[in-house]
Design a protein around this motif. Structure first.
Motif, PDB file in Angstrom:
ATOM      1  N   ASN A  14       0.806  -1.220   0.000  1.00  0.00           N
ATOM      2  CA  ASN A  14       0.000   0.000   0.000  1.00  0.00           C
ATOM      3  C   ASN A  14       0.842   1.275   0.000  1.00  0.00           C
ATOM      4  O   ASN A  14       0.328   2.354  -0.271  1.00  0.00           O
ATOM      5  CB  ASN A  14      -0.922   0.011   1.231  1.00  0.00           C
ATOM      6  N   ASN A  47      -8.648  -3.201  -4.544  1.00  0.00           N
ATOM      7  CA  ASN A  47      -9.041  -2.057  -3.743  1.00  0.00           C
ATOM      8  C   ASN A  47      -9.099  -0.842  -4.655  1.00  0.00           C
ATOM      9  O   ASN A  47      -8.989  -0.961  -5.883  1.00  0.00           O
ATOM     10  CB  ASN A  47      -8.075  -1.839  -2.565  1.00  0.00           C
ATOM     11  N   LYS A  48      -9.262   0.327  -4.093  1.00  0.00           N
ATOM     12  CA  LYS A  48      -9.400   1.546  -4.898  1.00  0.00           C
ATOM     13  C   LYS A  48      -8.195   1.788  -5.798  1.00  0.00           C
ATOM     14  O   LYS A  48      -8.314   2.349  -6.882  1.00  0.00           O
ATOM     15  CB  LYS A  48      -9.603   2.756  -3.981  1.00  0.00           C
ATOM     16  N   GLY A  49      -7.025   1.362  -5.320  1.00  0.00           N
ATOM     17  CA  GLY A  49      -5.808   1.603  -6.091  1.00  0.00           C
ATOM     18  C   GLY A  49      -5.538   0.577  -7.179  1.00  0.00           C
ATOM     19  O   GLY A  49      -4.728   0.811  -8.078  1.00  0.00           O
ATOM     20  N   SER A 268      -6.458   5.026   3.861  1.00  0.00           N
ATOM     21  CA  SER A 268      -6.748   4.944   2.433  1.00  0.00           C
ATOM     22  C   SER A 268      -6.336   6.231   1.730  1.00  0.00           C
ATOM     23  O   SER A 268      -6.257   7.297   2.336  1.00  0.00           O
ATOM     24  CB  SER A 268      -8.245   4.702   2.205  1.00  0.00           C
ATOM     25  N   PHE A 269      -6.051   6.128   0.410  1.00  0.00           N
ATOM     26  CA  PHE A 269      -5.685   7.302  -0.388  1.00  0.00           C
ATOM     27  C   PHE A 269      -6.712   8.413  -0.213  1.00  0.00           C
ATOM     28  O   PHE A 269      -6.368   9.591  -0.075  1.00  0.00           O
ATOM     29  CB  PHE A 269      -5.617   6.944  -1.877  1.00  0.00           C
ATOM     30  N   GLU A 270      -7.999   8.028  -0.245  1.00  0.00           N
ATOM     31  CA  GLU A 270      -9.070   9.021  -0.215  1.00  0.00           C
ATOM     32  C   GLU A 270      -9.035   9.847   1.068  1.00  0.00           C
ATOM     33  O   GLU A 270      -9.257  11.058   1.039  1.00  0.00           O
ATOM     34  CB  GLU A 270     -10.437   8.331  -0.358  1.00  0.00           C
ATOM     35  N   ASP A 271      -8.744   9.195   2.179  1.00  0.00           N
ATOM     36  CA  ASP A 271      -8.668   9.912   3.456  1.00  0.00           C
ATOM     37  C   ASP A 271      -7.314  10.578   3.640  1.00  0.00           C
ATOM     38  O   ASP A 271      -7.219  11.687   4.185  1.00  0.00           O
ATOM     39  CB  ASP A 271      -8.933   8.956   4.622  1.00  0.00           C
TER      40      ASP A 271
END
Length: 376
Positions: A14, A47-49, A268-271
């Motif tokens: 990650n 996942n999102k990535g 997470s990237f978004e947060d």
């Protein structure tokens, strides 16, 4: 062009090596959709990535088949059996994204290797003896087989030459970028939700990276303790916990800073992009890095960055960045107070413009190197 990648880190890491792997592959898929991309990995994680790799028509995920899917064989497939997959002989290029190349790649396939650092040789005290042995064995073999070696900084290039006696003409420096999500502005409403989700203060200093001895966040705790209580900011540490984390927590208790230091796990990237943008300062205390992606993430998030002198940090932050003396907690404390009390618009503008070089130049240079390699 058909390009294969050792994609284990792309799917399973990650941070660091995973971020680099996704940046390289995503950049190519976006800028050169006419190519076919083959991702070789013993395991995947959606996942999102990574979810877009499963639905992109010119991206092919290759995993172990038959008995190689199980147990010990699956774990060694990446080194010993990738070359037996029928897709490999059709490749133009195979790129080992993190210090390794599979054994037995066909001679017609051009071999590219990325080396991020050789910290295990420069600072052997941070690594077990058995790990150092295998790291050196794999990297020495990969450097010998590679037609092209990509170093992610001039510092790393110098180390490759010094420790492995590689011909300098075989090495090219291509700086790495970071996920484009850090360029996107996070709304005030979204930031407020993130702050509440992790119970964070409105203002804080940020440090991102595994909480291990080499990252040296204990120095940041010692610096915080030297800032007068009325001016003392909060600190948010984000990273994987290691045994060193206990030392950091003992320092926090020693200086009675429990209310001021907030330790979070992987975010997470978004947060994480919102947490970066809410920070008043990014302070990086690592003793050595190959590059330091979190520094770049902070720069494009438009927050002031403070790093130690030396290592690769001058390459990342540039000549007009703000530095502190390594291992000097008092100097770090003074620099923190100075930045927090100063107008930082000019510094942020400089950092943002300087960071562009890692995105605008690196992608074009990388593809040009691949094209030139195929002409040889």
């Amino acid at each position: 062009m058909k390009i294969g990648f050792d994609a284990k880190r792309l799917f399973l890491n990650n941070t660091g090596l995973g971020n680099y792997s996704r940046f390289v592959v995503d950049s190519l898929v976006k800028s050169h959709p006419e190519n076919q991309y083959f991702l070789y990995t013993p395991n995947t994680r959606k996942n999102k990535g990574t979810e877009h790799y499963f639905s992109t028509s010119n991206v092919h995920i290759i995993q172990p088949k038959g008995l190689l899917k199980f147990g010990f064989l699956k774990s060694i497939w990446r080194t010993f059996f990738i070359s037996f997959d029928t897709s490999v002989k059709e490749l133009d290029v195979f790129h080992g994204l993190s210090h390794e190349l599979p054994l037995g790649l066909p001679p017609n396939v051009k071999k590219v290797l990325t080396v991020h650092d050789v910290i295990f040789l420069r600072f052997p005290e941070y690594f077990p003896v058995i790990d150092r042995f295998f790291y050196k064995l794999k990297l020495a073999s990969a450097c010998e087989k590679a037609d092209l070696i990509i170093a992610i900084s001039e510092e790393t290039k110098k180390d490759i030459i010094a420790f492995f006696q590689v011909d300098e003409s075989k090495i090219q420096v291509i700086y790495q970028g970071c996920n484009e999500i850090y360029f996107d502005k996070v709304s005030d409403e979204r930031r407020a939700i993130i702050m509440q989700k992790y119970n964070l203060p409105d203002k804080y200093i940020l440090n991102v990276g595994s909480i291990e001895e080499r990252k040296n966040v204990g120095l940041l705790i010692e610096a915080l303790a030297q800032i007068p209580e009325n001016d003392r900011p909060d600190i948010v540490l984000i990273g994987k916990r290691t045994p060193y984390t206990q030392k950091v927590e003992k320092l926090i208790q020693k200086y009675k800073l429990e209310a001021k230091v907030h330790i979070l796990p992987f975010i997470s990237f978004e947060d994480l992009s919102g947490i970066y943008q809410q920070a008043k300062l990014f302070a990086y205390t690592s003793k050595v890095e190959g590059f330091g992606i979190p520094i770049l993430e902070a720069m494009v998030s438009e927050i002031p960055v403070l790093v130690p002198k030396g290592s690769c940090f001058t390459e990342v932050v540039g000549p007009d960045g703000v530095y502190f003396e390594p291992e000097n907690s008092l100097d770090l404390a003074n620099k923190i107070q100075h930045i927090l009390k100063s107008e930082t618009a000019e510094l942020i503008s400089y950092q943002t413009n300087y960071a562009k070089r890692f995105f605008e130049d690196s992608q074009k240079k990388y593809y040009k190197l691949l094209e030139d390699l195929l002409k040889k």
